[in-house]
Structure formats: structure tokens, C-alpha cells
Design a protein around this motif. Sequence first.
Motif, PDB file in Angstrom:
ATOM      1  N   THR A 193       0.822  -1.200   0.000  1.00 33.99           N
ATOM      2  CA  THR A 193       0.000   0.000   0.000  1.00 33.99           C
ATOM      3  C   THR A 193       0.861   1.257   0.000  1.00 33.99           C
ATOM      4  OG1 THR A 193      -1.762  -1.173   1.149  1.00 33.99           O
ATOM      5  CG2 THR A 193      -1.835   1.227   1.228  1.00 33.99           C
ATOM      6  N   LEU A 194       1.896   1.267   0.817  1.00 34.28           N
ATOM      7  CA  LEU A 194       2.782   2.433   0.865  1.00 34.28           C
ATOM      8  C   LEU A 194       3.506   2.634  -0.458  1.00 34.28           C
ATOM      9  CD1 LEU A 194       4.288   1.988   4.427  1.00 34.28           C
ATOM     10  CD2 LEU A 194       2.667   3.752   3.683  1.00 34.28           C
ATOM     11  N   VAL A 195       3.974   1.564  -1.053  1.00 35.52           N
ATOM     12  CA  VAL A 195       4.675   1.666  -2.333  1.00 35.52           C
ATOM     13  C   VAL A 195       3.724   2.178  -3.402  1.00 35.52           C
ATOM     14  CG1 VAL A 195       5.748   0.309  -4.174  1.00 35.52           C
ATOM     15  CG2 VAL A 195       6.436  -0.046  -1.801  1.00 35.52           C
ATOM     16  N   ARG A 196       2.503   1.668  -3.421  1.00 37.77           N
ATOM     17  CA  ARG A 196       1.521   2.103  -4.418  1.00 37.77           C
ATOM     18  C   ARG A 196       1.228   3.588  -4.260  1.00 37.77           C
ATOM     19  NH1 ARG A 196      -3.158  -0.841  -3.208  1.00 37.77           N
ATOM     20  NH2 ARG A 196      -3.806   0.918  -1.953  1.00 37.77           N
ATOM     21  N   ASP A 197       0.994   4.035  -3.022  1.00 30.90           N
ATOM     22  CA  ASP A 197       0.711   5.453  -2.785  1.00 30.90           C
ATOM     23  C   ASP A 197       1.890   6.325  -3.184  1.00 30.90           C
ATOM     24  OD1 ASP A 197      -1.804   4.837  -1.904  1.00 30.90           O
ATOM     25  OD2 ASP A 197      -1.351   5.113   0.223  1.00 30.90           O
ATOM     26  N   ASP A 198       3.100   5.869  -2.878  1.00 33.31           N
ATOM     27  CA  ASP A 198       4.294   6.621  -3.246  1.00 33.31           C
ATOM     28  C   ASP A 198       4.410   6.720  -4.761  1.00 33.31           C
ATOM     29  OD1 ASP A 198       6.857   7.938  -2.693  1.00 33.31           O
ATOM     30  OD2 ASP A 198       7.743   6.118  -3.541  1.00 33.31           O
ATOM     31  N   PHE A 199       4.137   5.618  -5.455  1.00 34.74           N
ATOM     32  CA  PHE A 199       4.189   5.635  -6.917  1.00 34.74           C
ATOM     33  C   PHE A 199       3.164   6.615  -7.472  1.00 34.74           C
ATOM     34  CE2 PHE A 199       2.411   4.304 -10.965  1.00 34.74           C
ATOM     35  CZ  PHE A 199       3.536   4.357 -11.763  1.00 34.74           C
ATOM     36  N   ASP A 200       1.936   6.576  -6.936  1.00 34.38           N
ATOM     37  CA  ASP A 200       0.889   7.475  -7.415  1.00 34.38           C
ATOM     38  C   ASP A 200       1.309   8.931  -7.283  1.00 34.38           C
ATOM     39  OD1 ASP A 200      -0.675   5.273  -7.992  1.00 34.38           O
ATOM     40  OD2 ASP A 200      -1.972   5.486  -6.226  1.00 34.38           O
ATOM     41  N   GLU A 201       1.922   9.284  -6.141  1.00 34.12           N
ATOM     42  CA  GLU A 201       2.360  10.662  -5.929  1.00 34.12           C
ATOM     43  C   GLU A 201       3.471  11.042  -6.906  1.00 34.12           C
ATOM     44  OE1 GLU A 201       3.414  11.321  -1.856  1.00 34.12           O
ATOM     45  OE2 GLU A 201       1.501  10.577  -1.130  1.00 34.12           O
ATOM     46  N   ARG A 202       4.436  10.143  -7.109  1.00 30.94           N
ATOM     47  CA  ARG A 202       5.532  10.438  -8.032  1.00 30.94           C
ATOM     48  C   ARG A 202       5.032  10.525  -9.461  1.00 30.94           C
ATOM     49  NH1 ARG A 202       9.299   6.125  -7.866  1.00 30.94           N
ATOM     50  NH2 ARG A 202       7.790   4.929  -6.709  1.00 30.94           N
ATOM     51  N   PHE A 203       4.091   9.652  -9.834  1.00 27.54           N
ATOM     52  CA  PHE A 203       3.535   9.677 -11.182  1.00 27.54           C
ATOM     53  C   PHE A 203       2.792  10.986 -11.421  1.00 27.54           C
ATOM     54  CE2 PHE A 203       0.102   8.785 -14.207  1.00 27.54           C
ATOM     55  CZ  PHE A 203       0.855   8.396 -15.301  1.00 27.54           C
ATOM     56  N   GLN A 204       1.981  11.405 -10.453  1.00 28.56           N
ATOM     57  CA  GLN A 204       1.242  12.656 -10.608  1.00 28.56           C
ATOM     58  C   GLN A 204       2.192  13.844 -10.725  1.00 28.56           C
ATOM     59  OE1 GLN A 204      -2.134  13.007 -11.146  1.00 28.56           O
ATOM     60  NE2 GLN A 204      -1.424  15.016 -11.726  1.00 28.56           N
ATOM     61  N   ALA A 205       3.272  13.836  -9.960  1.00 30.07           N
ATOM     62  CA  ALA A 205       4.261  14.922 -10.056  1.00 30.07           C
ATOM     63  C   ALA A 205       4.888  14.938 -11.448  1.00 30.07           C
ATOM     64  CB  ALA A 205       5.337  14.754  -8.982  1.00 30.07           C
TER      65      ALA A 205
END
Length: 60
Positions: free
Chosen positions: A36-48
Motif C-alpha cells: 500500500t505504501l509503495v503504491r501510494d508513493d508511486f501514485d504521488e511520483r507519477f502525478q508529479a
Amino acid sequence: MGSTVLSLRIDGELLDRLRRHAARRGMTVQDYVVRTLVRDDFDERFQAAVDETEKFYGVP
């Protein structure tokens, strides 16, 4: 990449919910939380990255 221990103090109700969510996916609580943490981190980096690309190309 190595691993490090992260200790969290959470209440019993939250732990029970995490156990149920993890069990539905056939995972341990630890694996579920990390995923879950990795997925959320990826989502934030992708959006950036999307935001920076839009700024570069001038997308409104």
C-alpha cells in the motif's frame, strides 16, 4: 536495496482491519502495508511527473 525495520503503534481495531484486508489478498499484514505504501508513493511520483510534463508542454 536493503531493508530497515519500522515499528508502528496502532490500535487493535485498525490492526484487525488490516488483517482482514491482507487476508482477502492472501498476504501478510506486513506485505499488505508495504504494498500500500509503495503504491501510494508511486501514485504521488507519477502525478508529479504528469504535472511537470504538462508545465513543460504548456497544457492548460
